[in-house]
Design a protein around this motif. Structure first.
Motif, short mmCIF file in Angstrom:
data_model
loop_
_atom_site.label_atom_id
_atom_site.label_comp_id
_atom_site.label_asym_id
_atom_site.label_seq_id
_atom_site.Cartn_x
_atom_site.Cartn_y
_atom_site.Cartn_z
N LEU A 5 -12.89 3.80 4.77
CA LEU A 5 -12.27 3.88 3.45
C LEU A 5 -11.80 2.50 3.03
CD1 LEU A 5 -10.92 5.25 0.99
CD2 LEU A 5 -8.93 5.69 2.46
N ILE A 6 -12.31 2.04 1.89
CA ILE A 6 -11.81 0.83 1.24
C ILE A 6 -11.03 1.30 0.03
CG2 ILE A 6 -12.43 -1.26 -0.01
CD1 ILE A 6 -14.77 0.17 2.59
N GLN A 7 -9.87 0.70 -0.24
CA GLN A 7 -9.01 1.17 -1.32
C GLN A 7 -8.67 0.06 -2.30
OE1 GLN A 7 -7.98 4.09 -2.23
NE2 GLN A 7 -6.51 3.47 -3.80
N SER A 8 -8.79 0.37 -3.61
CA SER A 8 -8.28 -0.47 -4.69
C SER A 8 -7.28 0.37 -5.48
CB SER A 8 -9.41 -0.94 -5.61
OG SER A 8 -10.31 -1.79 -4.95
N ALA A 45 2.06 9.06 -1.05
CA ALA A 45 0.60 8.99 -0.88
C ALA A 45 0.14 7.55 -0.74
CB ALA A 45 -0.09 9.66 -2.06
N GLU A 46 0.70 6.65 -1.55
CA GLU A 46 0.32 5.24 -1.46
C GLU A 46 0.66 4.67 -0.08
OE1 GLU A 46 0.54 3.90 -6.16
OE2 GLU A 46 2.26 3.51 -4.85
N ASP A 47 1.82 5.05 0.46
CA ASP A 47 2.19 4.59 1.81
C ASP A 47 1.14 5.01 2.83
OD1 ASP A 47 4.59 3.32 1.16
OD2 ASP A 47 5.78 5.15 1.36
N ARG A 48 0.71 6.27 2.76
CA ARG A 48 -0.25 6.79 3.75
C ARG A 48 -1.62 6.13 3.57
NH1 ARG A 48 2.49 11.79 2.25
NH2 ARG A 48 3.87 12.42 3.96
N ILE A 49 -2.01 5.92 2.32
CA ILE A 49 -3.32 5.30 2.08
C ILE A 49 -3.33 3.87 2.62
CG2 ILE A 49 -4.92 4.53 0.29
CD1 ILE A 49 -3.70 6.89 -1.44
N ALA A 105 -9.59 -1.03 4.82
CA ALA A 105 -9.36 -2.28 4.09
C ALA A 105 -8.77 -1.93 2.73
CB ALA A 105 -10.66 -3.06 3.92
N VAL A 106 -7.89 -2.79 2.25
CA VAL A 106 -7.30 -2.64 0.92
C VAL A 106 -7.66 -3.88 0.12
CG1 VAL A 106 -5.20 -2.36 -0.44
CG2 VAL A 106 -5.41 -1.24 1.79
N ILE A 107 -8.24 -3.66 -1.06
CA ILE A 107 -8.59 -4.77 -1.94
C ILE A 107 -7.48 -4.96 -2.96
CG2 ILE A 107 -10.19 -5.52 -3.75
CD1 ILE A 107 -12.44 -4.24 -2.19
N SER A 155 -3.99 -8.40 7.87
CA SER A 155 -5.38 -8.48 8.33
C SER A 155 -6.28 -7.48 7.62
CB SER A 155 -5.45 -8.24 9.83
OG SER A 155 -5.11 -6.90 10.15
N ARG A 156 -5.69 -6.53 6.89
CA ARG A 156 -6.51 -5.54 6.21
C ARG A 156 -6.41 -5.62 4.69
NH1 ARG A 156 -5.25 0.05 7.77
NH2 ARG A 156 -3.50 -0.61 9.04
N VAL A 157 -5.79 -6.66 4.16
CA VAL A 157 -5.71 -6.82 2.70
C VAL A 157 -6.55 -8.03 2.30
CG1 VAL A 157 -4.22 -7.16 0.71
CG2 VAL A 157 -3.39 -5.84 2.66
N GLN A 158 -7.49 -7.79 1.42
CA GLN A 158 -8.39 -8.84 0.94
C GLN A 158 -8.21 -9.02 -0.56
OE1 GLN A 158 -10.45 -10.89 2.37
NE2 GLN A 158 -11.85 -11.56 0.78
N ILE A 159 -8.01 -10.23 -1.01
CA ILE A 159 -7.90 -10.52 -2.44
C ILE A 159 -9.29 -10.66 -3.03
CG2 ILE A 159 -7.05 -12.09 -4.21
CD1 ILE A 159 -4.86 -12.95 -2.25
#
Length: 434
Positions: free
Chosen positions: A143-146, A172-176, A182-184, A203-207
């Protein structure tokens, strides 16, 4: 930083080449017109991302909630992107009611024949992430999330009378954030919020900033002709959904404040507002309320409110304007500001969120939503042609670095790193904001 940091988070059991991507957009469809209702910059983002992925030979399935019994189960766009309509709750349910139908959306989508073929799912907004999190647990796909907007940010910047985001969304945002591979983030500001307010692992947040269509939004549009179509004079432009968060009332107050600031013999200044009502009714964000405000301030004869329109028509309006106003209370990215700069039009924007990253010498950031401050910032672009031209050139140069091809290339790096296919051994440290 090499991609092992991503693997440390949660290695995928679907390692291999990327062939098919699922984009989850529960509350709004990429088929809808941006700028009205619940459709906005996220719709532009989804459509552009999907089309660019297809051009790279990747199959794309978009899953969105069905909003009508007459909609076909699947619509194929001209480039092969498939938009699947998922039945979940009443077709006319308001956005605020959709949380009650997320389980139905997930269960219906989980049985869709295309889902098992997906290599990754990319959730958009918290509702897409809620569904994606459950699909991830069921199928084992990454799961990748924006998020596009974040509930805690919105609650900290509420307009008077606006409704706070519910506790359900925040939880919900906390759990996601915790569970996504990865979170974009669209900007350095959003990444900082994710880390500081949601505990996201760096390490899991990419701009990965959003992009702009540089063919549509261009300084090659005939500016004189575009201005003639609007009647001439000096033109302020506001583009966006008509809701308190976006501040269309501030745009009208700015026009009135300019009357007190500009020389008496200056050309008349007019304001064009482009967008439709969005969310709960608000006295000063609904078209009728905005017209009433304009009458009270004595500027009603110089305010035009136009419906949302396709990007090609919107580009001509950007090009016609002397200044584009973006008085938002919060913005994860600020696509309107980028589109305006791509057209060579200066921007006067609130000094918030992603706007801090994309409005440089192409405009002015204002530290308050006070209309007098916005008027003082806009006045030089209306009165001094050299100031306006310099900002126009700088803004266009800024926008050229934000083509959708760049956005999609960087998004693909995130997909591929999560899949662990060996094609993204290292992330660029500068892109990561490290």
């Amino acid at each position: 930083m090499n991609h092992k940091a991503w693997g440390d988070a949660r290695p995928s059991d679907r390692a291999g080449p990327l062939r098919r991507v699922g984009l989850l957009s529960v509350h709004t469809s990429p088929l809808e017109q941006p700028g009205a209702g619940d459709s906005g910059g996220m719709n532009v983002y989804l459509t552009s991302l999907a089309r660019q992925l297809r051009r790279r030979g990747i199959a794309v399935d978009v899953f969105t909630r069905s909003t009508g019994t007459d909609l076909p189960p699947t619509v194929h766009l001209d480039d092969g992107v498939a938009v699947h309509h998922i039945s979940a709750g009443p077709s006319r349910a308001a956005k605020s009611e959709l949380a009650s139908h997320l389980c139905a959306f997930y269960l219906t989508m989980a049985g869709h024949p295309q889902v098992a073929e997906l290599d990754v799912v990319h959730g958009h907004y918290w509702m897409g992430g809620w569904v994606g999190r459950h699909l991830r647990r069921r199928y084992g796909m990454p799961l990748i999330q924006s998020f596009h907007t974040l509930g805690r940010v919105k609650n900290s910047t509420l307009a008077p009378g606006d409704q706070p985001e519910p506790a359900l969304r925040l939880a919900a945002e906390d759990r996601i954030v915790r569970d996504a591979d990865a979170v974009i983030a669209g900007s350095a500001h959003e990444r900082a919020v994710l880390e500081q307010c949601y505990g996201a692992s760096p390490s899991r947040v990419q701009i990965v900033p959003a992009g702009v269509d540089l063919e549509i939004f261009s300084d090659r549009i005939d500016r004189n002709r575009a201005r003639q179509d609007l009647g001439g004079g000096r033109i302020l432009l506001f583009v966006g959904r008509l809701q308190p968060l976006k501040g269309p009332d501030v745009a009208i107050r700015t026009l009135a404040a300019l009357d007190r600031l500009l020389p008496a013999d200056a050309l008349p200044t007019r304001l064009v507002i482009v967008g439709g009502p969005s969310g709960p009714a608000s006295d000063e964000a609904h078209p009728d309320g905005l017209r009433d405000l304009a009458r009270k301030l004595g500027v009603a004869d110089r305010v035009a409110i136009l419906a949302a329109r396709p990007q090609s028509e919107l580009a001509a309006l950007y090009r016609a304007a002397d200044v584009v106003l973006v008085p938002s209370r919060s913005e994860s990215f600020g696509l309107v500001a980028l589109e305006a700069q791509a057209c060579g039009t200066p921007v006067v924007a609130a000094d918030v969120g992603g706007l801090q990253s994309i409005v440089g010498s192409g405009g002015t950031l204002v530290h308050t939503l006070d209309a007098d401050a916005f008027a003082r910032a806009a006045a030089p672009y209306l009165l001094d042609p050299r100031t306006r031209v310099a900002a126009a050139e700088a803004g266009r140069a800024m926008a050229l670095a934000y083509g959708w091809d760049v956005t999609v290339d960087e998004t693909l790096e995130v997909y591929q790193a999560v899949l662990g296919d060996g094609t993204a051994e290292e992330f660029d440290e500068e892109r990561r904001g490290a």
